[in-house]
Design a protein around this motif. Structure first.
Motif, PDB file in Angstrom:
ATOM      1  N   ALA A  48       0.821  -1.209   0.000  1.00  0.00           N
ATOM      2  CA  ALA A  48       0.000   0.000   0.000  1.00  0.00           C
ATOM      3  C   ALA A  48       0.857   1.261   0.000  1.00  0.00           C
ATOM      4  N   TRP A  49       1.971   1.252   0.765  1.00  0.00           N
ATOM      5  CA  TRP A  49       2.801   2.451   0.820  1.00  0.00           C
ATOM      6  C   TRP A  49       3.458   2.724  -0.531  1.00  0.00           C
ATOM      7  N   THR A  50       3.785   1.659  -1.283  1.00  0.00           N
ATOM      8  CA  THR A  50       4.380   1.845  -2.606  1.00  0.00           C
ATOM      9  C   THR A  50       3.360   2.416  -3.575  1.00  0.00           C
ATOM     10  N   GLY A  52       0.804   4.263  -2.727  1.00  0.00           N
ATOM     11  CA  GLY A  52       0.647   5.666  -2.344  1.00  0.00           C
ATOM     12  C   GLY A  52       1.787   6.526  -2.848  1.00  0.00           C
ATOM     13  N   LEU A  53       3.009   5.982  -2.816  1.00  0.00           N
ATOM     14  CA  LEU A  53       4.166   6.722  -3.311  1.00  0.00           C
ATOM     15  C   LEU A  53       4.040   7.006  -4.797  1.00  0.00           C
TER      16      LEU A  53
END
Length: 318
Positions: A48-50, A52-53
């Motif tokens: 998920a963080w990737t 979002g990035l």
């Protein structure tokens, strides 16, 4: 709807082309973007963080580069920037469908975002120049076409998903390639404001001087800072909200319905609501009402305006 079409036909051809062009831009964009987060999560297997990035970099490279895009349009002209932006987005969208490599996905995101920084401001500036005193009506119709692209794009995207996400990306890229060619063939070449001033001033005005003037305008900076919150909320339409719809079991049909409801409201009410507000309210009061619809039912006034009550009950900046 008939009133919108009648308003559309009343404009000159360049304005009509810019309005249709915006429908095509949003059609291609929303054919792909609502389903990109899900593809990155499932198809590419990214955390998920990737995701979002990648999507955050796309937004940052667009909104963060508006100053550059606007300056280039001012100096080089509107038509070249619109064409360059559509061409860049062609490559960016094609790359989204041809790779699952994180570095290449970041390149695709940056290309896609910077493309928007090039054509978004140039198209709107060109529309304002062409429309002259009819700017409000022109932008009202412009937003109807804008919402029309948002309505039809997800429908086309969900239909193409049966052929795979690559087919969605390449189809969206093809739309931007066609738009690039159409702009080159049909859009008149208009000088940017910087070019228009040059014969009068005899030389280019320094870019840093123009930026310094903009950043020295406190009212403008206050409004720009307030718009950060607006963009942060609106971007959730293709970042957090599609993922949440998927989590709740709505599937791709739920994502499509999310965009359809938003677009139908804009199409149905834009021209009439704009005309009604323009007849009854001052520009400051229209802006305040728009912010109330985002924030709360309480009476909000832009902090950079001091309002006084007039005899007709309207509030205006002093």
């Amino acid at each position: 709807m008939r009133g919108t079409l009648r308003e559309f036909r009343s404009f000159d051809r360049p304005i009509q082309l810019l309005q249709i062009n915006q429908a095509g831009i949003n059609f291609g964009f929303y054919m792909l973007m609502p389903y990109l987060a899900q593809h990155l999560a499932v198809g590419a297997g990214l955390a998920a963080w990737t995701i979002g990035l990648i999507l955050g970099l796309r937004n940052a490279s667009q909104q963060g580069m508006f100053l550059i895009g606007g300056t280039l349009a001012d100096r080089i002209g509107y038509k070249p920037m619109i064409m360059a932006g559509c061409a860049l987005r062609t490559f960016g969208f094609a790359l989204f469908g041809l790779t699952t490599s994180v570095p290449l996905l970041i390149v695709a995101a940056v290309l896609t975002g910077f493309a928007g920084a090039l054509f978004n401001l140039a198209a709107r500036a060109c529309l304002a120049v062409e429309a002259k005193e009819r700017k409000v009506a022109a932008f009202a119709v412009f937003n109807v076409f804008y919402q029309g692209g948002i309505l039809l794009g997800p429908l086309a995207g969900i239909a193409l998903l049966n052929a795979g996400f690559t087919a969605v990306c390449l189809s969206a890229a093809a739309i931007f390639a066609v738009l690039t060619v159409l702009q080159g063939l049909c859009l008149p070449r208009r000088r940017g404001m910087g070019q228009a001033r040059r014969p009068v001033l005899g030389e280019w005005r320094p870019v840093l001087g123009e930026w310094r003037q903009a950043f020295g305008d406190r009212a403008f900076l206050s409004f720009a800072a307030a718009m950060i919150a607006s963009y942060a909320l609106s971007f959730q339409m293709y970042l957090a909200l599609p993922l949440e719809v998927q989590r709740l079991g709505g599937g791709q049909a739920g994502v499509m319905a999310l965009y359809a409801v938003s677009a139908v409201l804009g199409i149905a009410g834009q021209v009439r609501l704009t005309a009604w507000c323009a007849q009854r309210w001052s520009r400051a009061r229209r802006s305040a009402a728009a912010w109330r619809s985002w924030a709360s039912p309480s009476c909000l006034r832009p902090p950079w305006h001091t309002c006084r009550r007039q005899g007709d009950g309207r509030c205006c900046p002093s």
